[in-house]
Design a protein around this motif. Structure first.
Motif, PDB file in Angstrom:
ATOM      1  N   ILE A 202       0.836  -1.205   0.000  1.00 30.35           N
ATOM      2  CA  ILE A 202       0.000   0.000   0.000  1.00 30.35           C
ATOM      3  C   ILE A 202       0.869   1.253   0.000  1.00 30.35           C
ATOM      4  O   ILE A 202       0.582   2.240  -0.693  1.00 30.35           O
ATOM      5  CB  ILE A 202      -0.948  -0.014   1.214  1.00 30.35           C
TER       6      ILE A 202
ATOM      7  N   THR B 221      -3.106  -0.225  -4.185  1.00 27.90           N
ATOM      8  CA  THR B 221      -3.943  -0.258  -2.992  1.00 27.90           C
ATOM      9  C   THR B 221      -4.873  -1.466  -3.009  1.00 27.90           C
ATOM     10  O   THR B 221      -5.070  -2.129  -1.981  1.00 27.90           O
ATOM     11  CB  THR B 221      -4.775   1.033  -2.889  1.00 27.90           C
TER      12      THR B 221
ATOM     13  N   LYS C 288      -4.869  -4.354  -0.218  1.00 26.08           N
ATOM     14  CA  LYS C 288      -6.072  -4.734   0.528  1.00 26.08           C
ATOM     15  C   LYS C 288      -6.380  -6.219   0.360  1.00 26.08           C
ATOM     16  O   LYS C 288      -6.858  -6.875   1.293  1.00 26.08           O
ATOM     17  CB  LYS C 288      -7.263  -3.887   0.065  1.00 26.08           C
TER      18      LYS C 288
END
Length: 271
Positions: free
Chosen positions: A198, A257, A261
């Motif tokens: 991230i 991202t 996740k």
């Protein structure tokens, strides 16, 4: 079930996007044959067309070619700085997590000082010492992100090191170095890799911001942050100059991202 399907679709799209940008970084000539620094004063500030897919800039350079060839320096800075920050943070965090109390206290107080500054401000402070340049930007961002990794790795290492199975391994005579590499190190790095994935997107944004301010690549190098800086004076009359690198940065950051996740959900599912 629907949410699960959407999650996997999002992961698939993100993987495809990152693969395309990886190809652009490694083999830009496959996607763009035009010279990214070649000027053509007969094609200055032309809007997107069949000849120039993303238009041209104030010097008549093909913006599509500059976008593709600018992928490598942009991703090298973003991903390289992530690796530097991860390695530096790992050294600090592991020493604090398994070292004596005096070592832990000293390193964590230094880490707290680093965390008191936003990453980009800490990077600017490092650049004030090192000076501008692509490599210096990479190192500056890496140093600026290291305290966050150090804090997380220290917490993970301390948790694993004080766990019952590690104490049992030591009690049965397993050498501390073997315990460290077999148990502490692998188990401490799971959540850290999620953070690194991230944070890579964040570092790409910071790298573009520093290049925008003039600390990164020097003209005529094709680089996304530099392209944004060059396009800011032509927003009203040639909006396409800044649009392409801005969209590229946004897409890469979102894709990273999504992958981060996904790794986070996978890690949580195993725990």
């Amino acid at each position: 079930m629907l949410g699960h399907t959407r999650h996997h679709r999002g992961m698939l799209v993100a993987a495809v996007v990152l693969t395309v940008f990886a190809v652009a970084a490694l083999w830009p000539g496959l996607l763009a044959a035009a010279d990214p620094v070649a000027t053509d004063y007969n094609a200055i500030l032309q809007p997107p067309s069949a000849e120039h897919l993303l238009g041209t800039d104030q010097l008549g350079r093909d913006l599509y070619s500059r976008l593709i060839h600018g992928t490598r320096p942009s991703l090298v800075i973003g991903l390289g700085s992530t690796l530097v920050g991860l390695m530096l943070g790992a050294v600090i965090g592991l020493l604090a997590g398994v070292g004596p109390r005096i070592v832990e206290t000293t390193l964590m107080r230094l880490t707290d000082i680093g965390l008191a500054f936003p990453e980009i401000l800490l990077a600017l402070l490092v650049l004030a010492v090192l000076g501008p340049g692509t490599i210096n930007v990479l190192l500056a961002i890496g140093i600026g992100s290291a305290p966050g990794y150090a804090r997380l790795i220290r917490a993970q290492a301390r948790t694993v090191y004080t766990s019952l199975y590690v104490r049992s391994a030591v009690g049965f005579g397993l050498h501390p170095i073997v315990v460290f590499f077999r148990h502490v190190l692998p188990n401490a790095f799971g959540p850290v890799l999620v953070l690194a994935t991230i944070s890579a997107g964040t570092n790409i944004i910071i790298a573009a911001g520093l290049s925008f301010l003039g600390f990164g690549a020097a003209p005529p190098t094709p680089e996304w942050g530099l392209a944004l800086a060059e396009g800011r004076n032509f927003v009203q009359h040639a909006w396409w100059i800044a649009l392409a690198p801005g969209v590229a940065i946004t897409v890469v950051v979102i894709a990273l991202t999504v992958v981060g996740k996904h790794l986070e959900s996978q890690l949580a599912g195993r725990s």
